[in-house]
Scaffold this active site. Structure first.
Site, short mmCIF file in Angstrom:
data_model
loop_
_atom_site.label_atom_id
_atom_site.label_comp_id
_atom_site.label_asym_id
_atom_site.label_seq_id
_atom_site.Cartn_x
_atom_site.Cartn_y
_atom_site.Cartn_z
N ASP A 148 0.84 -1.20 0.00
CA ASP A 148 0.00 0.00 0.00
C ASP A 148 0.88 1.25 0.00
OD1 ASP A 148 -1.97 1.89 0.29
OD2 ASP A 148 -2.65 1.23 2.25
N ASP A 154 0.65 8.73 2.16
CA ASP A 154 -0.15 7.74 1.45
C ASP A 154 -1.63 7.91 1.76
OD1 ASP A 154 0.08 5.13 -0.15
OD2 ASP A 154 -1.22 4.55 1.52
N ASP A 185 -1.74 5.87 -12.22
CA ASP A 185 -0.37 5.66 -11.77
C ASP A 185 -0.36 4.81 -10.51
OD1 ASP A 185 2.54 6.48 -11.89
OD2 ASP A 185 2.02 7.24 -9.91
N HIS A 189 -0.59 -0.08 -5.84
CA HIS A 189 -0.33 0.47 -4.51
C HIS A 189 -1.57 1.05 -3.84
CE1 HIS A 189 3.98 -0.03 -5.03
NE2 HIS A 189 3.85 0.48 -6.24
N GLU A 215 -1.56 1.15 -14.24
CA GLU A 215 -0.11 0.90 -14.24
C GLU A 215 0.21 -0.09 -13.11
OE1 GLU A 215 4.22 2.94 -13.60
OE2 GLU A 215 2.51 3.36 -12.34
#
Length: 454
Positions: A148, A154, A185, A189, A215
């Site tokens: 993540d 984040d 992008d 994650h 991606e």
């Protein structure tokens, strides 16, 4: 965050070069006015624009905030390596230059799941933020235990305020710029559940034909399949396994081409595969370095542009060059033949496909065309000069076919059974089309146009 940055250190999604923030109004790429002029010109030319969306994180906060967190093992992010700590993380985003225009959302520590800097202890470390309903997202890549966290602050995509703001932004920017799609992008994650919801929201509220490319960078095709399953096949994904094959084969002496598509996304999920040979990340010295040798690039591009399956993507640097002087022909890939391959795709790469993958160093395929397009024959050599006998069709008996790449001046005569013997030079490609079709299309005149002047 940085006016000279490429945009991956994202600060304010709603600032397209309009507000005085982070030391400048314009981005590295220009002002919002210039962006809108670009969009008008692209649409006038019939070009759809895909936005590179960075939705994983934020950077460049105005001030640090105090909150509790726990340090985690960077190689195993599910493993806590400290007791709960009070840290100061850069998570305060007020967007003073923009105020509340377009969005009233302000971001604070509750809207993030992790940071990599404690400003109180002046220590760099991956910290997982603690609090009610706080944890790493479970529906991300399992690399490093849980991938993540990637960089900066984040975003917590499970937080309802974050979800609402990002969904609003997706609709706003798509309508504002009349976007055709987005590239997500760092797709491995952040939450696949949110990605699915995001795509569905934008399609429902802004553009029903919205194209989305994830991606999801991995050479493991099964992991890409899993990603596509989780987003209910609402996105496409980059065929990294194919790129890795291109790279490995390009650095092998006399590489065997017969299994070049084995274990690739375009072989297993052709409708969801974005095929490519290079991009900004694959260059030597970049984060995802996967270089394809220049001697192999023509073969690779022919395989993604002229065959069925996949959505091919051409790297700008391969067409125009990537040095300071992009007008230098020596910096262009494929001897400058990429525009010809692109035109060949547009005019001739149609209909059923017949493969001749029966020799290690010389393979070929035929596209048989349709009612409006005559088709083509393509031969590729990864060794010395060779020939490939391929069936074109009895209807083409006694016709001449021309190599539109210009490597062979002599034409190929199709025999009465509909076969032709198509030559190819060493470590090269030849693309053959009916000479009549070339003449009718004024193709050579089109191919001689200097696209580099545009």
């Amino acid at each position: 965050m940085d006016p000279r940055g490429n945009g991956y250190d994202i600060y304010d999604l709603f600032d397209l070069g309009e507000f005085d923030q982070q030391g400048a109004i314009s981005t590295k790429w220009g002002s919002r006015m210039e962006l809108e002029e670009l969009m008008r010109h692209a649409h006038h030319l019939g070009i759809g624009v895909i936005w590179d969306a960075v939705l994983n994180h934020k950077a460049g906060a105005e001030y640090p905030e105090q909150f509790n967190a726990v340090a985690v093992d960077p190689k195993q992010r599910n493993k806590e390596i400290s007791k709960p700590l009070e840290i100061h993380g850069w998570t305060g985003f007020d967007f003073p230059g923009r105020g509340e225009r377009y969005s009233s959302m302000k971001y604070h520590w509750q809207h993030f799941s992790g940071v990599d800097w404690d400003d109180k202890g002046k220590k760099q470390q991956i910290y997982k933020i603690l609090g009610p309903n706080k944890d790493w997202a479970s529906d991300v890549s399992d690399e490093n235990g849980n991938y993540d966290y990637l960089m900066f602050a984040d975003l917590d995509h499970s937080h309802p305020d974050v979800q609402e703001d990002l969904l609003h932004w997706g609709t706003w920017i798509t309508k504002s710029l009349s976007l055709s799609g987005m590239r997500l992008d760092a797709a491995k994650h952040f939450s696949t559940r949110f990605q699915k919801a995001f795509v569905e929201h934008v399609r429902e509220n802004a553009n029903p034909n919205f194209i989305v490319l994830g991606e999801y960078w991995t050479g493991n095709v099964s992991a890409i399949h899993d990603y596509l399953e989780k987003v209910n096949h609402q996105t496409m994904a980059y065929d990294v396994p194919l790129l890795i094959k291109f790279s490995e084969l390009s650095h092998t002496r006399n590489p065997d081409l017969r299994g070049i598509f084995d274990g690739t996304l375009v072989q297993t999920k052709p409708d969801n595969a974005v095929t490519f040979v290079a991009n900004h990340d694959t260059q030597v010295g970049q984060m995802l370095e996967t270089p394809v040798a220049s001697s192999f690039k023509l073969l690779a591009y022919a395989l993604i542009l002229l065959r069925k399956g996949g959505q091919p993507c051409i790297f700008y640097g391969d067409v125009y060059g990537i040095r300071a002087n992009v007008q230098d022909p020596m910096t262009r890939a494929c001897d400058g033949k990429l525009p010809i391959l692109s035109q060949a795709r547009k005019r001739y790469a149609y209909g059923e496909q017949e493969d001749y993958f029966d020799q290690a160093n010389c393979i070929g395929f035929v596209r048989h065309g349709n009612a409006y397009h005559p088709g083509l024959a393509c031969v590729l050599s990864s060794g010395g000069p060779s020939k490939k006998r391929m069936f074109i069709g009895r209807q083409y008996a006694s016709t001449e076919w021309t190599d539109i790449l210009g490597y062979h001046s002599a034409s190929v005569l199709i025999d009465k059974r509909g076969y032709g013997n198509f030559p190819v030079k060493a470590m090269s490609v030849s693309v053959w089309v009916s000479a009549v079709a070339v003449e009718q299309d004024n193709l050579q005149q089109d191919f001689n146009v200097n696209i580099y002047d545009y």
